[in-house]
Design a protein around this motif. Sequence first.
Motif, PDB file in Angstrom:
ATOM      1  N   HIS A 194      44.398  43.687  44.801  1.00 23.83           N
ATOM      2  CA  HIS A 194      45.007  44.206  43.567  1.00 23.83           C
ATOM      3  C   HIS A 194      46.027  43.219  43.023  1.00 23.83           C
ATOM      4  O   HIS A 194      46.113  42.987  41.804  1.00 23.83           O
ATOM      5  N   ASP A 195      46.833  42.628  43.916  1.00 24.03           N
ATOM      6  CA  ASP A 195      47.857  41.682  43.485  1.00 24.03           C
ATOM      7  C   ASP A 195      47.251  40.383  42.963  1.00 24.03           C
ATOM      8  O   ASP A 195      47.748  39.789  41.992  1.00 24.03           O
ATOM      9  N   PHE A 196      46.169  39.928  43.601  1.00 24.34           N
ATOM     10  CA  PHE A 196      45.595  38.628  43.259  1.00 24.34           C
ATOM     11  C   PHE A 196      44.709  38.672  42.015  1.00 24.34           C
ATOM     12  O   PHE A 196      44.523  37.651  41.346  1.00 24.34           O
ATOM     13  N   ILE A 197      44.139  39.834  41.697  1.00 19.67           N
ATOM     14  CA  ILE A 197      43.115  39.874  40.655  1.00 19.67           C
ATOM     15  C   ILE A 197      43.675  39.521  39.283  1.00 19.67           C
ATOM     16  O   ILE A 197      42.966  38.901  38.455  1.00 19.67           O
ATOM     17  N   SER A 198      44.918  39.881  39.002  1.00 20.12           N
ATOM     18  CA  SER A 198      45.462  39.616  37.672  1.00 20.12           C
ATOM     19  C   SER A 198      45.625  38.121  37.401  1.00 20.12           C
ATOM     20  O   SER A 198      45.098  37.611  36.398  1.00 20.12           O
ATOM     21  N   PRO A 199      46.348  37.363  38.258  1.00 21.79           N
ATOM     22  CA  PRO A 199      46.449  35.921  37.974  1.00 21.79           C
ATOM     23  C   PRO A 199      45.120  35.199  38.096  1.00 21.79           C
ATOM     24  O   PRO A 199      44.852  34.255  37.346  1.00 21.79           O
ATOM     25  N   ALA A 200      44.262  35.637  39.028  1.00 21.65           N
ATOM     26  CA  ALA A 200      42.948  34.996  39.161  1.00 21.65           C
ATOM     27  C   ALA A 200      42.126  35.210  37.896  1.00 21.65           C
ATOM     28  O   ALA A 200      41.453  34.285  37.398  1.00 21.65           O
ATOM     29  N   GLY A 201      42.166  36.413  37.350  1.00 21.46           N
ATOM     30  CA  GLY A 201      41.442  36.700  36.112  1.00 21.46           C
ATOM     31  C   GLY A 201      41.995  35.909  34.939  1.00 21.46           C
ATOM     32  O   GLY A 201      41.231  35.454  34.068  1.00 21.46           O
ATOM     33  N   ALA A 202      43.323  35.748  34.903  1.00 23.22           N
ATOM     34  CA  ALA A 202      43.935  34.989  33.814  1.00 23.22           C
ATOM     35  C   ALA A 202      43.537  33.516  33.881  1.00 23.22           C
ATOM     36  O   ALA A 202      43.302  32.874  32.849  1.00 23.22           O
ATOM     37  N   ILE A 203      43.467  32.953  35.084  1.00 22.03           N
ATOM     38  CA  ILE A 203      43.025  31.566  35.241  1.00 22.03           C
ATOM     39  C   ILE A 203      41.591  31.414  34.746  1.00 22.03           C
ATOM     40  O   ILE A 203      41.250  30.460  34.033  1.00 22.03           O
ATOM     41  N   SER A 204      40.740  32.365  35.112  1.00 22.53           N
ATOM     42  CA  SER A 204      39.350  32.332  34.671  1.00 22.53           C
ATOM     43  C   SER A 204      39.245  32.408  33.152  1.00 22.53           C
ATOM     44  O   SER A 204      38.455  31.682  32.526  1.00 22.53           O
ATOM     45  N   SER A 205      40.060  33.271  32.548  1.00 19.25           N
ATOM     46  CA  SER A 205      40.047  33.397  31.090  1.00 19.25           C
ATOM     47  C   SER A 205      40.500  32.101  30.426  1.00 19.25           C
ATOM     48  O   SER A 205      39.930  31.671  29.401  1.00 19.25           O
ATOM     49  N   GLY A 206      41.526  31.476  30.992  1.00 17.89           N
ATOM     50  CA  GLY A 206      42.010  30.213  30.448  1.00 17.89           C
ATOM     51  C   GLY A 206      40.966  29.116  30.528  1.00 17.89           C
ATOM     52  O   GLY A 206      40.787  28.333  29.588  1.00 17.89           O
ATOM     53  N   LEU A 207      40.243  29.055  31.640  1.00 14.97           N
ATOM     54  CA  LEU A 207      39.183  28.059  31.790  1.00 14.97           C
ATOM     55  C   LEU A 207      38.050  28.309  30.805  1.00 14.97           C
ATOM     56  O   LEU A 207      37.456  27.365  30.261  1.00 14.97           O
ATOM     57  N   ASP A 208      37.736  29.583  30.549  1.00 13.22           N
ATOM     58  CA  ASP A 208      36.698  29.911  29.569  1.00 13.22           C
ATOM     59  C   ASP A 208      37.093  29.428  28.177  1.00 13.22           C
ATOM     60  O   ASP A 208      36.248  28.928  27.420  1.00 13.22           O
ATOM     61  N   LEU A 209      38.368  29.575  27.838  1.00 10.93           N
ATOM     62  CA  LEU A 209      38.835  29.103  26.536  1.00 10.93           C
ATOM     63  C   LEU A 209      38.719  27.587  26.423  1.00 10.93           C
ATOM     64  O   LEU A 209      38.342  27.053  25.372  1.00 10.93           O
ATOM     65  N   LEU A 210      39.036  26.882  27.510  1.00  6.80           N
ATOM     66  CA  LEU A 210      38.948  25.423  27.484  1.00  6.80           C
ATOM     67  C   LEU A 210      37.515  24.956  27.260  1.00  6.80           C
ATOM     68  O   LEU A 210      37.274  23.910  26.635  1.00  6.80           O
ATOM     69  N   LYS A 211      36.557  25.723  27.762  1.00  3.10           N
ATOM     70  CA  LYS A 211      35.146  25.325  27.652  1.00  3.10           C
ATOM     71  C   LYS A 211      34.502  25.788  26.352  1.00  3.10           C
ATOM     72  O   LYS A 211      33.376  25.383  26.044  1.00  3.10           O
ATOM     73  N   ASP A 212      35.210  26.630  25.594  1.00  4.55           N
ATOM     74  CA  ASP A 212      34.649  27.185  24.362  1.00  4.55           C
ATOM     75  C   ASP A 212      34.890  26.212  23.203  1.00  4.55           C
ATOM     76  O   ASP A 212      36.027  26.003  22.783  1.00  4.55           O
TER      77      ASP A 212
END
Length: 218
Positions: A26-44
């Motif tokens: 539960h604690d890790f999912i929020s920052p991990a998800g945010a990192i994934s979202s940021g990487l998706d933006l970089l690739k878009d």
Amino acid sequence: MTDAMNDNVLPDGQALATLVAGKLCHDFISPAGAISSGLDLLKDPSAQDMRDDAMGLIEASAKKMVALVSFARVAFGASTSAERFSGVELGELVAGLTDGGRATLDWQAGEGSYSKPQARAMVNLAYLTMAALPSGGAATVAARKDGDALVIEGVADGPRARLKAEAVAGLAGRPLEEGLPGQWIQPYWLWLTANDAGGSLDVQVDEGRVALVARMPN
């Protein structure tokens, strides 16, 4: 409520591991998800105008993830091969996890070194002291020797200082009767840490003030 908490019994073995693992996920999912979202933006290709925002999100989330992992290794795990921890090191772990929150932390346990059980109790107690101030306030964490015991005290002073019912049950070593297991497991883990080491945990809740006191063998 998870199967680990059925029938209002205290968890043991695999059930306890399940609850701790659930909290960490539960604690890790929020920052991990945010990192994934940021990487998706970089690739878009269509979002290159948001590159700076994406890099800022990735940087902040990675910092949060490192702080969470570093804290968890001491609070819930065996950490490194080190058998003792400095008070300064433990204070940095707690500050790294709570920076940016509404409450301020006054760390008065910087002197001396602490065993693994003492360190585990100290960082969990400090985190829960900060968590008792959802609307802001001042948290003070101190440690002192008292004969053959180490006394670790966390005091939360704030206009809405409080403990949830789940936390009160966990800090008393009682099973969770109703509510969220994720809000119960860390307080119970603190109680278990003190109890298994041959120590004790006392809790006092007054209007605008919460005090947690752990006595650990020194």
